[in-house]
Scaffold this motif. Structure first.
Motif, PDB file in Angstrom:
ATOM      1  N   ASN A   1      -6.741   4.014  -0.130  1.00 24.03           N
ATOM      2  CA  ASN A   1      -6.881   2.574   0.149  1.00 24.03           C
ATOM      3  C   ASN A   1      -7.849   1.909  -0.832  1.00 24.03           C
ATOM      4  OD1 ASN A   1      -5.099   2.609   2.269  1.00 24.03           O
ATOM      5  ND2 ASN A   1      -6.670   2.931   3.824  1.00 24.03           N
TER       6      ASN A   1
ATOM      7  N   GLY B   1     -11.075   4.032   4.953  1.00 24.66           N
ATOM      8  CA  GLY B   1     -11.011   4.109   3.496  1.00 24.66           C
ATOM      9  C   GLY B   1     -12.243   4.809   2.974  1.00 24.66           C
TER      10      GLY B   1
ATOM     11  N   ALA C   1      -5.737  -0.128   5.164  1.00 17.72           N
ATOM     12  CA  ALA C   1      -4.873  -0.256   3.982  1.00 17.72           C
ATOM     13  C   ALA C   1      -5.756  -0.726   2.827  1.00 17.72           C
ATOM     14  CB  ALA C   1      -3.782  -1.285   4.294  1.00 17.72           C
ATOM     15  N   PRO C   2      -5.197  -0.886   1.627  1.00 19.05           N
ATOM     16  CA  PRO C   2      -5.997  -1.473   0.542  1.00 19.05           C
ATOM     17  C   PRO C   2      -6.590  -2.813   0.962  1.00 19.05           C
ATOM     18  CG  PRO C   2      -3.948  -0.561  -0.304  1.00 19.05           C
ATOM     19  CD  PRO C   2      -3.843  -0.471   1.186  1.00 19.05           C
TER      20      PRO C   2
ATOM     21  N   GLY D   1       0.847  -1.211   0.000  1.00 20.44           N
ATOM     22  CA  GLY D   1       0.000   0.000   0.000  1.00 20.44           C
ATOM     23  C   GLY D   1       0.867   1.240   0.000  1.00 20.44           C
TER      24      GLY D   1
END
Ligand code: RIB
Ligand code: CA
Length: 313
Positions: A174, A159, A133-134, A46
């Motif tokens: 994200n 996100g 995070a992603p 990320g």
């Protein structure tokens, strides 16, 4: 150890992360909170590449004296799209500005998806997932092991945005990195809370806060040094503690204004891929599938944040 015994009455969570300066503070607050039991930290590419975010997670646990918390390594890139980092925001290492000692802990042999499955399926009470995070690992988990859904309490993710983006015009980082993963998570049927930019942009650490934190403890000293290099906002006008807002939602939901609504993500827009659609007026005629945070009391957040750092070591 005695710590594990007292963990019995704590809320079990898994943090999926890409440390990341704001991730570092979110992780610290969760680890030292007397209400949360961090069962696993999983890493995903990320802010910077997978090796670096994993190394950063290990260095943080070493620094916090919490190498009892296992680390599992996840996806090194999004499901479909090309990987792009945010090293311009967090520095080349992903945690620029502070000289951490070398970790001694090794990551688990199991990958993040298998490790998350094991933690969830072996937990005596439902586990809360806290992706900051992603969402690549979370999407893979839910697709590979759908049985985990019956022992996931909810997903509280940092996100998205009900308004504009911070990675391009309309997309938050994200989600923008892996919109397909976000789509799978948003449509998984798992209870979901989105803690997006609408609150992240107001969750600020001001210069006076940084000065106060600096002398609190080891975590405060680390935070101050990282903040000097962090480009998520500005040291002078306020640094955005995006990821800490997801932990704040778990610990002090009254800081937030949130609504139940229909949440989706654009996958096919040439200019809007990764844009989260928060359908506040019901234009799409779909049943609500998420709680979306729309506002936060910025001053109360600052007070909470400093109290939370004071509890760290
Ligand atoms: O948009 C903010 C998010 O992107 C945070 O999680 C930050 O760490 C970066 O990953
Ligand atoms: Ca992050």
């Amino acid at each position: 150890t005695s710590r594990r015994k007292t963990d019995m009455n704590k809320r079990p969570i898994i943090i999926d992360t890409d440390p990341g300066i704001d991730d570092a503070l979110a992780i610290a607050i969760a680890l030292f909170s007397d209400e949360l039991d961090v069962r696993l930290i999983s890493t995903v590419a990320g802010n910077v590449g997978l090796d670096k975010v994993t190394y950063n997670a290990l260095r943080l646990l070493k620094y916090f004296g919490r190498e009892d918390v296992p680390v599992a390594v996840g996806a090194d890139r999004p499901l479909i799209r090309e990987f792009e980092d945010a090293s311009s925001v967090h520095g080349k290492s992903g945690m620029e500005g502070f000289d951490f000692e070398e970790p001694t802990q090794q990551p688990l042999k199991e990958n993040a998806v298998d490790a998350m499955r094991n933690v969830i399926m072996n937990s005596s009470e439902p586990v809360t997932l806290v992706p900051i995070a992603p969402l690549t690992n979370i999407a893979l988990l839910l697709k590979t092991y759908p049985e985990v859904k019956r022992n996931i309490r909810e997903i509280v993710l940092m996100g998205g945005s009900a308004s504009r983006g911070n990675k391009g015009v309309m997309a938050e980082f994200n989600i923008a990195l892996d919109p397909e993963a976000a789509h799978m998570v948003f449509h998984s049927g798992v209870k979901l809370t989105m803690v997006g930019l609408d609150v992240g942009l107001k969750a600020l650490v001001l210069p006076e806060d940084s000065e106060e934190i600096r002398t609190m403890n080891k975590t405060g000293e680390m935070a101050y040094c990282l903040f000097k290099k962090y480009r998520g906002g500005s040291f002078r006008t306020g640094l955005k503690m995006y990821d800490a807002t997801a932990v704040a939602y778990l610990l002090k939901p009254e800081l937030f204004e949130a609504v139940e609504t229909y949440l989706d993500v654009e996958l096919h827009g040439t200019m809007t891929a990764g844009c989260t659609l928060v359908d506040l007026k019901g234009y799409l005629g779909k049943e609500p599938n998420a709680t979306v945070c729309l506002d936060i009391d910025g001053n109360a957040f600052r007070t909470w944040f400093k109290e939370a750092i004071a509890k760290c070591r």
